[in-house]
Design a protein around this motif. Structure first.
Motif, PDB file in Angstrom:
ATOM      1  N   ALA A  15      45.159  43.617  35.381  1.00  0.00           N
ATOM      2  CA  ALA A  15      44.184  44.710  35.441  1.00  0.00           C
ATOM      3  C   ALA A  15      44.916  46.002  35.127  1.00  0.00           C
ATOM      4  O   ALA A  15      46.132  46.108  35.317  1.00  0.00           O
ATOM      5  CB  ALA A  15      43.534  44.790  36.827  1.00  0.00           C
ATOM      6  N   VAL A  16      44.194  46.982  34.611  1.00  0.00           N
ATOM      7  CA  VAL A  16      44.772  48.287  34.301  1.00  0.00           C
ATOM      8  C   VAL A  16      43.890  49.376  34.905  1.00  0.00           C
ATOM      9  O   VAL A  16      42.670  49.213  35.018  1.00  0.00           O
ATOM     10  CB  VAL A  16      44.925  48.508  32.788  1.00  0.00           C
ATOM     11  CG1 VAL A  16      45.930  47.509  32.201  1.00  0.00           C
ATOM     12  CG2 VAL A  16      43.596  48.392  32.072  1.00  0.00           C
ATOM     13  N   ILE A  17      44.527  50.486  35.297  1.00  0.00           N
ATOM     14  CA  ILE A  17      43.807  51.579  35.945  1.00  0.00           C
ATOM     15  C   ILE A  17      44.285  52.894  35.351  1.00  0.00           C
ATOM     16  O   ILE A  17      45.496  53.129  35.233  1.00  0.00           O
ATOM     17  CB  ILE A  17      44.068  51.586  37.468  1.00  0.00           C
ATOM     18  CG1 ILE A  17      43.548  50.292  38.114  1.00  0.00           C
ATOM     19  CG2 ILE A  17      43.428  52.809  38.122  1.00  0.00           C
ATOM     20  CD1 ILE A  17      43.947  50.149  39.578  1.00  0.00           C
ATOM     21  N   ASN A  18      43.347  53.749  34.991  1.00  0.00           N
ATOM     22  CA  ASN A  18      43.672  55.093  34.534  1.00  0.00           C
ATOM     23  C   ASN A  18      43.408  56.056  35.696  1.00  0.00           C
ATOM     24  O   ASN A  18      42.254  56.327  36.039  1.00  0.00           O
ATOM     25  CB  ASN A  18      42.815  55.479  33.328  1.00  0.00           C
ATOM     26  CG  ASN A  18      43.234  56.814  32.728  1.00  0.00           C
ATOM     27  OD1 ASN A  18      43.655  57.726  33.436  1.00  0.00           O
ATOM     28  ND2 ASN A  18      43.105  56.937  31.408  1.00  0.00           N
TER      29      ASN A  18
ATOM     30  N   SER B 223      39.294  47.058  44.352  1.00  0.00           N
ATOM     31  CA  SER B 223      38.266  46.357  43.590  1.00  0.00           C
ATOM     32  C   SER B 223      38.868  45.270  42.720  1.00  0.00           C
ATOM     33  O   SER B 223      38.308  44.177  42.580  1.00  0.00           O
ATOM     34  CB  SER B 223      37.498  47.358  42.717  1.00  0.00           C
ATOM     35  OG  SER B 223      36.545  46.700  41.907  1.00  0.00           O
ATOM     36  N   ALA B 224      40.032  45.539  42.149  1.00  0.00           N
ATOM     37  CA  ALA B 224      40.676  44.579  41.252  1.00  0.00           C
ATOM     38  C   ALA B 224      41.402  43.477  41.999  1.00  0.00           C
ATOM     39  O   ALA B 224      41.570  42.370  41.486  1.00  0.00           O
ATOM     40  CB  ALA B 224      41.647  45.306  40.331  1.00  0.00           C
ATOM     41  N   ASN B 225      41.832  43.782  43.239  1.00  0.00           N
ATOM     42  CA  ASN B 225      42.721  42.850  43.927  1.00  0.00           C
ATOM     43  C   ASN B 225      42.227  42.386  45.292  1.00  0.00           C
ATOM     44  O   ASN B 225      42.744  41.435  45.842  1.00  0.00           O
ATOM     45  CB  ASN B 225      44.104  43.509  44.092  1.00  0.00           C
ATOM     46  CG  ASN B 225      45.161  42.556  44.577  1.00  0.00           C
ATOM     47  OD1 ASN B 225      45.336  41.481  44.008  1.00  0.00           O
ATOM     48  ND2 ASN B 225      45.852  42.916  45.639  1.00  0.00           N
ATOM     49  N   GLY B 226      41.249  43.095  45.848  1.00  0.00           N
ATOM     50  CA  GLY B 226      40.774  42.738  47.182  1.00  0.00           C
ATOM     51  C   GLY B 226      41.514  43.483  48.269  1.00  0.00           C
ATOM     52  O   GLY B 226      40.915  43.989  49.217  1.00  0.00           O
ATOM     53  N   ILE B 227      42.824  43.572  48.162  1.00  0.00           N
ATOM     54  CA  ILE B 227      43.654  44.333  49.096  1.00  0.00           C
ATOM     55  C   ILE B 227      44.609  45.214  48.284  1.00  0.00           C
ATOM     56  O   ILE B 227      44.676  45.105  47.065  1.00  0.00           O
ATOM     57  CB  ILE B 227      44.479  43.413  50.027  1.00  0.00           C
ATOM     58  CG1 ILE B 227      45.457  42.551  49.197  1.00  0.00           C
ATOM     59  CG2 ILE B 227      43.576  42.529  50.866  1.00  0.00           C
ATOM     60  CD1 ILE B 227      46.441  41.777  50.055  1.00  0.00           C
TER      61      ILE B 227
ATOM     62  N   VAL C 288      42.207  55.685  42.404  1.00  0.00           N
ATOM     63  CA  VAL C 288      43.129  54.571  42.194  1.00  0.00           C
ATOM     64  C   VAL C 288      43.135  53.579  43.355  1.00  0.00           C
ATOM     65  O   VAL C 288      43.264  52.372  43.148  1.00  0.00           O
ATOM     66  CB  VAL C 288      44.568  55.082  41.931  1.00  0.00           C
ATOM     67  CG1 VAL C 288      44.644  55.787  40.593  1.00  0.00           C
ATOM     68  CG2 VAL C 288      45.045  55.995  43.051  1.00  0.00           C
ATOM     69  N   VAL C 289      43.001  54.079  44.582  1.00  0.00           N
ATOM     70  CA  VAL C 289      43.000  53.185  45.744  1.00  0.00           C
ATOM     71  C   VAL C 289      41.792  52.261  45.707  1.00  0.00           C
ATOM     72  O   VAL C 289      41.902  51.041  45.886  1.00  0.00           O
ATOM     73  CB  VAL C 289      43.047  53.989  47.057  1.00  0.00           C
ATOM     74  CG1 VAL C 289      42.872  53.061  48.259  1.00  0.00           C
ATOM     75  CG2 VAL C 289      44.360  54.758  47.166  1.00  0.00           C
ATOM     76  N   GLU C 290      40.635  52.841  45.446  1.00  0.00           N
ATOM     77  CA  GLU C 290      39.416  52.025  45.383  1.00  0.00           C
ATOM     78  C   GLU C 290      39.461  51.076  44.191  1.00  0.00           C
ATOM     79  O   GLU C 290      39.005  49.924  44.274  1.00  0.00           O
ATOM     80  CB  GLU C 290      38.179  52.932  45.306  1.00  0.00           C
ATOM     81  CG  GLU C 290      37.946  53.760  46.546  1.00  0.00           C
ATOM     82  CD  GLU C 290      37.843  52.907  47.810  1.00  0.00           C
ATOM     83  OE1 GLU C 290      37.197  51.836  47.743  1.00  0.00           O
ATOM     84  OE2 GLU C 290      38.418  53.301  48.838  1.00  0.00           O
ATOM     85  N   ALA C 291      40.002  51.540  43.065  1.00  0.00           N
ATOM     86  CA  ALA C 291      40.096  50.688  41.877  1.00  0.00           C
ATOM     87  C   ALA C 291      41.024  49.504  42.124  1.00  0.00           C
ATOM     88  O   ALA C 291      40.751  48.385  41.690  1.00  0.00           O
ATOM     89  CB  ALA C 291      40.594  51.502  40.690  1.00  0.00           C
ATOM     90  N   LEU C 292      42.126  49.740  42.843  1.00  0.00           N
ATOM     91  CA  LEU C 292      43.054  48.652  43.136  1.00  0.00           C
ATOM     92  C   LEU C 292      42.410  47.647  44.096  1.00  0.00           C
ATOM     93  O   LEU C 292      42.532  46.432  43.914  1.00  0.00           O
ATOM     94  CB  LEU C 292      44.342  49.209  43.749  1.00  0.00           C
ATOM     95  CG  LEU C 292      45.422  48.183  44.092  1.00  0.00           C
ATOM     96  CD1 LEU C 292      45.821  47.367  42.865  1.00  0.00           C
ATOM     97  CD2 LEU C 292      46.644  48.852  44.697  1.00  0.00           C
TER      98      LEU C 292
ATOM     99  N   ALA D 194      52.213  56.014  45.075  1.00  0.00           N
ATOM    100  CA  ALA D 194      52.757  54.682  45.298  1.00  0.00           C
ATOM    101  C   ALA D 194      52.567  54.250  46.746  1.00  0.00           C
ATOM    102  O   ALA D 194      52.219  53.098  47.029  1.00  0.00           O
ATOM    103  CB  ALA D 194      54.239  54.651  44.922  1.00  0.00           C
ATOM    104  N   MET D 195      52.786  55.172  47.673  1.00  0.00           N
ATOM    105  CA  MET D 195      52.636  54.841  49.089  1.00  0.00           C
ATOM    106  C   MET D 195      51.186  54.566  49.449  1.00  0.00           C
ATOM    107  O   MET D 195      50.882  53.732  50.300  1.00  0.00           O
ATOM    108  CB  MET D 195      53.206  55.964  49.954  1.00  0.00           C
ATOM    109  CG  MET D 195      54.710  56.097  49.827  1.00  0.00           C
ATOM    110  SD  MET D 195      55.391  57.280  50.989  1.00  0.00           S
ATOM    111  CE  MET D 195      57.143  57.129  50.609  1.00  0.00           C
ATOM    112  N   GLU D 196      50.277  55.260  48.810  1.00  0.00           N
ATOM    113  CA  GLU D 196      48.856  55.045  49.068  1.00  0.00           C
ATOM    114  C   GLU D 196      48.373  53.706  48.529  1.00  0.00           C
ATOM    115  O   GLU D 196      47.391  53.139  49.017  1.00  0.00           O
ATOM    116  CB  GLU D 196      48.043  56.178  48.438  1.00  0.00           C
ATOM    117  CG  GLU D 196      48.283  57.536  49.094  1.00  0.00           C
ATOM    118  CD  GLU D 196      47.624  58.676  48.338  1.00  0.00           C
ATOM    119  OE1 GLU D 196      47.045  58.407  47.257  1.00  0.00           O
ATOM    120  OE2 GLU D 196      47.694  59.823  48.808  1.00  0.00           O
ATOM    121  N   LEU D 197      49.076  53.185  47.519  1.00  0.00           N
ATOM    122  CA  LEU D 197      48.664  51.925  46.905  1.00  0.00           C
ATOM    123  C   LEU D 197      49.287  50.707  47.573  1.00  0.00           C
ATOM    124  O   LEU D 197      48.887  49.567  47.291  1.00  0.00           O
ATOM    125  CB  LEU D 197      49.046  51.921  45.421  1.00  0.00           C
ATOM    126  CG  LEU D 197      48.292  52.912  44.532  1.00  0.00           C
ATOM    127  CD1 LEU D 197      48.902  52.940  43.135  1.00  0.00           C
ATOM    128  CD2 LEU D 197      46.816  52.536  44.454  1.00  0.00           C
TER     129      LEU D 197
END
Length: 305
Positions: free
Chosen positions: A179-182, A194-198, A188-192, A216-219
């Motif tokens: 998956a890719v995120i702009n 959505s793409a990964n579940g966690i 970005v947190v919500e997109a991650l 990075a820490m937020e992700l």
């Protein structure tokens, strides 16, 4: 000879960080001779000998007039085509442990990726990716792109790439990103999620841009791991609470990894071992840069670039 978009452009712009003065003084003291992604043909070798585990050269029967030099990872002779950490020059003098032979079917341009691929190998070792982990990579320049490929080969179940450039994201998607995120277009947190579940088990910061350490820490999930790979020319700032209450592990990953010659019983993946393996991966088609369209120019055109 490949031009580094990170270190060398910092030298050009005058933003090379002061904290490296003891690490790489050759890039701070006149005359500066940049470059470390050189492909060429061996035209001469130094005294014959085999390096021991401590990096010392042990003389053997080859003697100083030999046409072959040996190291722990192989031997070199006149006529061999090699990738090495040499400066931009028609001739470069480098230790044999900073070079690796290139198979005939690998192009010189693709071989230049092996040096940054060595840095990416060290990063993946520092990341301690576990089989099935989700890895997020912030920044899809050449280095982030190589980290993505290495992470996939190292057992990551899912690799998600973040970059502000949609063209880079398209390349990442085509070469294996799940998956890719702009970050400029979505949360970005919500997109991650959505793409990964966690959130991610491991986050690699490979851009060096201000603010990406906090991102990075937020992700990273609770008790996740953050690897700082990108060069940061400014002081890093981040929310201490994000780091503390999520019990994150933050580690650094330096260029090319541990120096050659350290005892393998203590440091298995020294830079010479990683460089040789990077060439093998490129030669086997397991690590590729074929989707990139490099800018090519003659050295006399450097000011135009």
């Amino acid at each position: 000879s490949g031009v580094s978009a990170g270190t060398e452009m910092m030298l050009y712009r005058g933003t090379y960080p002061n904290f490296t003065e003891k690490k790489w003084p050759q890039w701070r003291e006149y005359p500066v001779m940049p470059g470390y992604e050189l492909v060429g043909t061996v035209v001469a070798v130094g005294p014959g000998g085999v390096q021991d585990a401590g990096g010392r050269t042990q003389r053997d029967s080859l003697g100083p007039a030999s046409s072959i030099v040996k190291t722990d990872i192989g031997e070199f002779k006149v006529g061999d085509r090699v990738i090495c950490l040499g400066e931009h020059a028609e001739y470069a003098l480098v230790p044999a442990v900073l070079a690796a032979k290139i198979p005939d079917h690998v192009s010189s341009e693709e071989a230049t990726l092996a040096v940054l691929a060595t840095t990416a190998i060290h990063c993946v070792h520092r990341a301690e990716i576990r089989y099935g982990d989700t890895v997020a990579v912030i920044g899809c320049g050449v280095l982030g792109y190589l980290v993505m490929q290495h992470a996939k080969r190292n057992g990551a179940r899912r690799v998600i790439v973040l970059d502000m450039n949609d063209e880079r994201l398209a390349v990442a998607k085509e070469t294996g990103a799940d998956a890719v995120i702009n970050p400029g277009k979505v949360n970005v947190v919500e997109a991650l999620k959505s793409a990964n579940g966690i959130l991610a088990d491991v986050v690699v910061e490979a851009s060096g841009f201000p603010g990406t350490t906090q991102q990075a820490m937020e992700l990273a999930r609770d008790r996740g791991r953050v690897v700082i790979l990108g060069w940061h020319t400014e002081g890093m700032r981040f929310d201490f609470g994000e780091f503390y209450f999520h019990e994150l592990t933050v580690v650094a990953s330096q260029a090319i990894g541990p120096e050659a010659g350290l005892p393998y019983s203590y440091v298995r993946w020294t830079s010479d071992q990683s460089l040789k393996w990077a060439v093998e991966l490129i030669a086997d088609g397991k690590l590729t840069g074929k989707y990139f369209k490099p800018t090519r120019f003659h050295f006399s055109e450097i000011e135009k670039v």
